[in-house]
Design a protein around this motif. Structure first.
Motif, PDB file in Angstrom:
ATOM      1  N   ILE A 170       0.787  -1.171   0.216  1.00  0.00           N
ATOM      2  CA  ILE A 170      -0.003   0.035   0.011  1.00  0.00           C
ATOM      3  C   ILE A 170       0.911   1.218   0.033  1.00  0.00           C
ATOM      4  N   LEU A 171       2.136   1.233   0.857  1.00  0.00           N
ATOM      5  CA  LEU A 171       2.840   2.270   0.726  1.00  0.00           C
ATOM      6  C   LEU A 171       3.357   2.528  -0.340  1.00  0.00           C
ATOM      7  N   GLU A 172       3.844   1.417  -1.206  1.00  0.00           N
ATOM      8  CA  GLU A 172       4.502   1.848  -2.354  1.00  0.00           C
ATOM      9  C   GLU A 172       3.529   2.170  -3.360  1.00  0.00           C
ATOM     10  N   TRP A 173       2.306   1.694  -3.386  1.00  0.00           N
ATOM     11  CA  TRP A 173       1.251   2.115  -4.266  1.00  0.00           C
ATOM     12  C   TRP A 173       1.042   3.628  -4.352  1.00  0.00           C
ATOM     13  N   ASN A 174       0.958   4.073  -3.253  1.00  0.00           N
ATOM     14  CA  ASN A 174       0.642   5.331  -2.723  1.00  0.00           C
ATOM     15  C   ASN A 174       1.714   6.340  -2.931  1.00  0.00           C
ATOM     16  N   GLY A 175       2.913   5.907  -3.086  1.00  0.00           N
ATOM     17  CA  GLY A 175       3.958   6.523  -3.233  1.00  0.00           C
ATOM     18  C   GLY A 175       4.424   6.583  -4.429  1.00  0.00           C
ATOM     19  N   ARG A 176       3.694   6.133  -5.531  1.00  0.00           N
ATOM     20  CA  ARG A 176       4.215   6.307  -7.026  1.00  0.00           C
ATOM     21  C   ARG A 176       4.312   7.599  -7.326  1.00  0.00           C
ATOM     22  N   ASN A 177       5.038   7.722  -8.439  1.00  0.00           N
ATOM     23  CA  ASN A 177       5.066   9.348  -8.949  1.00  0.00           C
ATOM     24  C   ASN A 177       5.326  10.624  -8.052  1.00  0.00           C
ATOM     25  N   GLN A 178       5.793  10.156  -6.931  1.00  0.00           N
ATOM     26  CA  GLN A 178       6.188  11.008  -5.839  1.00  0.00           C
ATOM     27  C   GLN A 178       8.008  11.459  -6.055  1.00  0.00           C
ATOM     28  N   THR A 179       8.301  12.587  -5.471  1.00  0.00           N
ATOM     29  CA  THR A 179       9.749  12.814  -5.465  1.00  0.00           C
ATOM     30  C   THR A 179      10.397  11.659  -5.037  1.00  0.00           C
ATOM     31  N   VAL A 180      10.265  11.347  -3.847  1.00  0.00           N
ATOM     32  CA  VAL A 180      10.965  10.353  -3.319  1.00  0.00           C
ATOM     33  C   VAL A 180       9.806   9.143  -3.160  1.00  0.00           C
ATOM     34  N   TRP A 181      10.275   7.778  -3.861  1.00  0.00           N
ATOM     35  CA  TRP A 181       9.177   6.639  -3.949  1.00  0.00           C
ATOM     36  C   TRP A 181       9.723   5.361  -3.053  1.00  0.00           C
ATOM     37  N   PRO A 182       8.802   4.643  -2.468  1.00  0.00           N
ATOM     38  CA  PRO A 182       9.294   3.355  -1.738  1.00  0.00           C
ATOM     39  C   PRO A 182       9.865   2.296  -2.743  1.00  0.00           C
ATOM     40  N   LYS A 183      10.762   1.746  -2.349  1.00  0.00           N
ATOM     41  CA  LYS A 183      11.409   0.460  -2.780  1.00  0.00           C
ATOM     42  C   LYS A 183      11.349  -0.637  -2.031  1.00  0.00           C
TER      43      LYS A 183
END
Length: 195
Positions: A170-183
């Motif tokens: 969920i964190l990865e999905w919500n973090g897509r297309n952000q300045t810093v994104w989850p790996k």
């Protein structure tokens, strides 16, 4: 934390037991700030403010030399405490779930602050929905020299007892297309580490 409207702040104390990195039983404290939500379910977010440097010592029992050497506190883990403060400062005034922000102590001595909080949560019957641990978020370069300032690693393990992996997704999905994104890293923590 006290400057944030609606935040209930306390200094939680516990005894750090004598061990490899604790010369004698010692009462220590950590900061816990609670933002009541619309439900009693709790989401715990935290980093640790203690630090440790064993470089140039004879090991964990060499207390005198550990005290004389500086510790990497800004990275491990003032960066995590700063993320917790930023999350608290930007949290909605009445979140869906109760948010508990913790500046842990005793983590470098064996996750002592986390254990103390876990024991308290169990004794008080908290309904813990999730826990996010911010550890060394200020480091974007590994020991091999790899560098990526646009990604933050999110570790999660598969378990029949909790949904860590789904929370990471969920964190990865919500973090897509952000300045810093989850790996996403599908294991509990870095090899040989624990947080």
């Amino acid at each position: 934390y006290r400057a944030i409207p609606g935040m209930q702040v306390e200094i939680m104390t516990y005894v750090a037991p004598e061990g490899p990195r604790v010369p004698k039983d010692t009462e220590v404290c950590q900061v816990m700030a609670t933002l009541p939500g619309q439900s009693d379910r709790r989401v715990i977010l935290g980093g640790h403010f203690d630090s440790l440097n064993l470089v140039g010592t004879d090991g964990p029992g060499d207390f005198a030399r550990v005290i004389d050497n500086p510790a990497p506190g800004a990275n491990d883990d003032a960066s995590g405490v700063a993320v917790g403060l930023a999350a608290a400062a930007t949290a909605p005034q009445k979140p869906l779930n109760t948010l508990v922000f913790v500046a842990f102590s005793g983590e470098e001595q064996g996750l002592l602050g986390a254990k103390a909080l876990s024991l308290r949560a169990k004794q008080e019957g908290w309904d813990v929905l999730a826990m996010l641990n911010y550890d060394m978020v200020g480091s974007s370069r590994n020991r091999a020299g790899d560098y990526d300032p646009h990604q933050i690693r999110v570790f999660s393990e598969e378990s029949a007892h909790h949904h860590s992996r789904e929370l990471a997704r969920i964190l990865e999905w919500n973090g897509r297309n952000q300045t810093v994104w989850p790996k996403l890293v599908f294991r509990k923590d870095r090899y040989g580490r624990g947080g």
